[in-house]
Design a protein around this motif. Structure first.
Motif, PDB file in Angstrom:
ATOM      1  N   THR A 145      44.666  16.221   8.879  1.00 53.89           N
ATOM      2  CA  THR A 145      44.046  15.060   8.214  1.00 53.89           C
ATOM      3  C   THR A 145      43.076  15.776   7.329  1.00 53.89           C
ATOM      4  O   THR A 145      42.589  16.764   7.180  1.00 53.89           O
ATOM      5  CB  THR A 145      42.979  14.512   9.353  1.00 53.89           C
ATOM      6  N   ALA A 146      43.056  15.119   5.953  1.00 60.08           N
ATOM      7  CA  ALA A 146      42.222  15.464   4.949  1.00 60.08           C
ATOM      8  C   ALA A 146      40.873  14.589   4.915  1.00 60.08           C
ATOM      9  O   ALA A 146      40.915  13.816   5.724  1.00 60.08           O
ATOM     10  CB  ALA A 146      43.022  15.276   3.686  1.00 60.08           C
ATOM     11  N   GLY A 147      39.916  15.219   4.217  1.00 61.56           N
ATOM     12  CA  GLY A 147      38.815  14.305   3.937  1.00 61.56           C
ATOM     13  C   GLY A 147      37.411  15.006   4.424  1.00 61.56           C
ATOM     14  O   GLY A 147      37.332  16.333   4.172  1.00 61.56           O
ATOM     15  N   LEU A 148      36.270  14.099   4.660  1.00 55.82           N
ATOM     16  CA  LEU A 148      35.067  14.588   4.778  1.00 55.82           C
ATOM     17  C   LEU A 148      34.693  15.294   6.117  1.00 55.82           C
ATOM     18  O   LEU A 148      35.038  14.716   7.178  1.00 55.82           O
ATOM     19  CB  LEU A 148      34.011  13.280   4.679  1.00 55.82           C
ATOM     20  N   VAL A 149      34.159  16.615   6.106  1.00 54.85           N
ATOM     21  CA  VAL A 149      33.483  17.195   6.959  1.00 54.85           C
ATOM     22  C   VAL A 149      32.292  17.737   6.838  1.00 54.85           C
ATOM     23  O   VAL A 149      31.864  18.270   5.732  1.00 54.85           O
ATOM     24  CB  VAL A 149      34.439  18.566   7.383  1.00 54.85           C
ATOM     25  N   MET A 150      31.422  17.561   7.788  1.00 57.45           N
ATOM     26  CA  MET A 150      29.938  18.009   7.536  1.00 57.45           C
ATOM     27  C   MET A 150      29.480  19.231   8.262  1.00 57.45           C
ATOM     28  O   MET A 150      29.892  19.531   9.409  1.00 57.45           O
ATOM     29  CB  MET A 150      28.784  16.996   8.228  1.00 57.45           C
ATOM     30  N   LEU A 275      46.526  10.344   6.537  1.00 58.91           N
ATOM     31  CA  LEU A 275      45.463  10.282   7.041  1.00 58.91           C
ATOM     32  C   LEU A 275      44.258  10.895   6.260  1.00 58.91           C
ATOM     33  O   LEU A 275      44.368  11.966   6.171  1.00 58.91           O
ATOM     34  CB  LEU A 275      45.398  10.381   8.610  1.00 58.91           C
ATOM     35  N   LEU A 276      43.097   9.920   6.120  1.00 56.48           N
ATOM     36  CA  LEU A 276      42.176  10.443   5.111  1.00 56.48           C
ATOM     37  C   LEU A 276      40.891  10.280   5.897  1.00 56.48           C
ATOM     38  O   LEU A 276      40.550   9.108   5.878  1.00 56.48           O
ATOM     39  CB  LEU A 276      42.250  10.042   3.741  1.00 56.48           C
ATOM     40  N   ALA A 277      39.873  11.234   5.874  1.00 60.54           N
ATOM     41  CA  ALA A 277      38.507  10.886   6.241  1.00 60.54           C
ATOM     42  C   ALA A 277      37.810  10.488   5.058  1.00 60.54           C
ATOM     43  O   ALA A 277      37.122  11.369   4.316  1.00 60.54           O
ATOM     44  CB  ALA A 277      37.894  12.027   7.103  1.00 60.54           C
ATOM     45  N   LYS A 278      37.527   9.348   4.928  1.00 57.61           N
ATOM     46  CA  LYS A 278      37.206   8.802   3.709  1.00 57.61           C
ATOM     47  C   LYS A 278      35.823   8.543   3.290  1.00 57.61           C
ATOM     48  O   LYS A 278      35.274   8.891   2.342  1.00 57.61           O
ATOM     49  CB  LYS A 278      37.756   7.210   3.451  1.00 57.61           C
ATOM     50  N   GLN A 279      35.141   8.250   4.373  1.00 62.52           N
ATOM     51  CA  GLN A 279      33.549   7.855   4.167  1.00 62.52           C
ATOM     52  C   GLN A 279      32.659   8.279   5.372  1.00 62.52           C
ATOM     53  O   GLN A 279      33.157   8.323   6.597  1.00 62.52           O
ATOM     54  CB  GLN A 279      33.437   6.438   3.924  1.00 62.52           C
ATOM     55  N   LEU A 280      31.612   8.743   4.961  1.00 62.12           N
ATOM     56  CA  LEU A 280      30.492   9.115   6.233  1.00 62.12           C
ATOM     57  C   LEU A 280      29.383   8.352   5.885  1.00 62.12           C
ATOM     58  O   LEU A 280      28.894   8.448   4.837  1.00 62.12           O
ATOM     59  CB  LEU A 280      30.213  10.588   6.449  1.00 62.12           C
ATOM     60  N   GLU A 281      28.560   7.906   6.709  1.00 58.54           N
ATOM     61  CA  GLU A 281      27.140   7.128   6.582  1.00 58.54           C
ATOM     62  C   GLU A 281      26.355   7.492   7.856  1.00 58.54           C
ATOM     63  O   GLU A 281      26.637   7.445   8.729  1.00 58.54           O
ATOM     64  CB  GLU A 281      27.430   5.569   6.456  1.00 58.54           C
ATOM     65  N   PHE A 282      25.124   7.920   7.388  1.00 58.32           N
ATOM     66  CA  PHE A 282      24.175   8.101   8.471  1.00 58.32           C
ATOM     67  C   PHE A 282      22.695   8.121   7.901  1.00 58.32           C
ATOM     68  O   PHE A 282      22.583   8.581   6.790  1.00 58.32           O
ATOM     69  CB  PHE A 282      24.460   9.336   9.251  1.00 58.32           C
ATOM     70  N   LYS A 283      21.852   8.032   8.950  1.00 59.31           N
ATOM     71  CA  LYS A 283      20.118   8.321   8.665  1.00 59.31           C
ATOM     72  C   LYS A 283      20.163  10.000   8.932  1.00 59.31           C
ATOM     73  O   LYS A 283      20.357  10.216  10.171  1.00 59.31           O
ATOM     74  CB  LYS A 283      19.330   7.429   9.454  1.00 59.31           C
ATOM     75  N   ASP A 284      19.712  10.630   7.740  1.00 49.88           N
ATOM     76  CA  ASP A 284      19.651  12.103   7.992  1.00 49.88           C
ATOM     77  C   ASP A 284      18.235  12.290   9.137  1.00 49.88           C
ATOM     78  O   ASP A 284      17.076  11.982   9.206  1.00 49.88           O
ATOM     79  CB  ASP A 284      19.243  12.754   6.789  1.00 49.88           C
ATOM     80  N   PRO A 285      18.488  12.879  10.259  1.00 49.98           N
ATOM     81  CA  PRO A 285      17.471  13.268  11.318  1.00 49.98           C
ATOM     82  C   PRO A 285      16.469  14.053  10.740  1.00 49.98           C
ATOM     83  O   PRO A 285      15.226  14.275  11.250  1.00 49.98           O
ATOM     84  CB  PRO A 285      18.400  13.667  12.332  1.00 49.98           C
ATOM     85  N   VAL A 286      16.576  14.870   9.536  1.00 51.00           N
ATOM     86  CA  VAL A 286      15.602  15.752   9.061  1.00 51.00           C
ATOM     87  C   VAL A 286      14.646  15.262   8.137  1.00 51.00           C
ATOM     88  O   VAL A 286      13.663  15.111   8.183  1.00 51.00           O
ATOM     89  CB  VAL A 286      16.283  17.209   8.941  1.00 51.00           C
TER      90      VAL A 286
END
Length: 301
Positions: A145-150, A275-286
């Motif tokens: 899979t390609a795409g976003l990794v944190m 298959l592509l990890a296209k988007q990530l959304e979240f509220k940063d806990p820090v």
């Protein structure tokens, strides 16, 4: 005063692993111990690690294959492969601050060292570039899979970011190309119980068990034969999206595992899994900021 144990530096982006030598008398040398402790690694490979100066005692003294076994001590060693198939695709850093790094991963690149890959992994690439030995992936996507990794950059904040995923507080969007399914009404929600399959690196469905995986599927565009789907995983089981679409009789294009395991040569890069990890959304806990990231890559009908 607390004594800080010495830790070996990274070598080409690879951090040292540590193993404890228990109190017993069965081993004459540390080499004997390592061969028996890690039977999946050949004796010849351990010899190569000694010869390449990749094994040290807890005081960072270099060891040889003749070093006598010494109980109740630690040994540091580095992973080493004589040859790795180069993955000829770049990664791109999408975002970086003092706490995290978000990276756009290409197809065919494994995230962490495993099996046949050490240097040709995203984590080792990034450690080598940043010289940050503390860099840690917060979540994972498949090699195919390609795409976003944190990644987290500081150990003190690692748990906070990992908890985001444990609490399902990260919205993840994937794109996939598969056969068009006119019989499905969209958005379509699928819930299944996934468990380990055969071969061991695959997953299977157990229809008798309560669902433990859930995905919402939308159709972004299509023509007569193929479609581009938006996949919103609610849970994060291994191969979840691949198994869910295969169950709907629309397996993801170029999938080497579903519906049938197909063995692909390591140097075959012309049929990437669509298959592509296209988007990530979240509220940063820090920082408390709302963050949204999008892959620069795309899939096309």
């Amino acid at each position: 005063m607390t004594l800080i144990e010495p830790v070996p530096p990274m070598k080409n982006g690879v951090s040292a692993s540590r193993v404890f030598l228990p109190a017993q008398t069965n081993y004459l040398t540390i080499y004997d111990f390592l061969c028996q402790q890690f039977p999946h690694i050949s004796a010849q490979e351990w010899l190569l690690r000694f010869h390449h100066q990749l094994i040290f005692d807890q005081n960072l003294n270099q060891l040889t294959e003749d070093t006598l076994y010494q109980a109740n001590c630690f040994v540091f060693y580095y992973r080493f492969l004589a040859y790795e198939m180069p993955v000829p695709f770049p990664h791109h850093v999408v975002f970086e601050n003092e706490y995290i790094m978000v990276v756009d991963k290409p197809h065919f690149l494994t995230i962490s060292p495993t099996g046949k890959y050490v240097q040709e992994t995203l984590l080792v690439r990034l450690k080598h570039e940043t010289q940050n030995p503390h860099l840690t992936p917060i979540h994972r996507i498949d090699k195919d899979t390609a795409g976003l990794v944190m990644f987290c950059k500081q150990p003190a904040y690692r748990a906070a970011y990992q908890q985001l995923f444990a609490d399902r507080a990260v919205q993840k969007h994937y794109h996939a190309i598969a056969a068009y399914a006119p019989h499905l009404e969209f958005p379509h929600t699928i819930k299944l119980h996934l468990c380990k399959g055969e071969p061991f690196y695959t997953m299977r469905i157990d229809a008798e068990e309560k669902p433990n995986s859930e995905t919402v599927i939308e159709c972004l565009s299509h023509h007569a034969q193929r479609a581009k789907y938006l996949l919103k995983p609610i849970t994060g089981k291994q191969h979840q999206l691949r198994v869910h679409l295969n169950h709907l009789k629309i397996p993801i294009e170029n999938d080497p595992l579903y519906p049938i395991v197909k063995h692909v040569a390591d140097d075959c890069f012309d049929r990437p899994l669509q298959l592509l990890a296209k988007q990530l959304e979240f509220k940063d806990p820090v920082t408390g900021q709302f963050l949204q990231f999008e892959s620069q890559q795309d899939l096309h009908l």
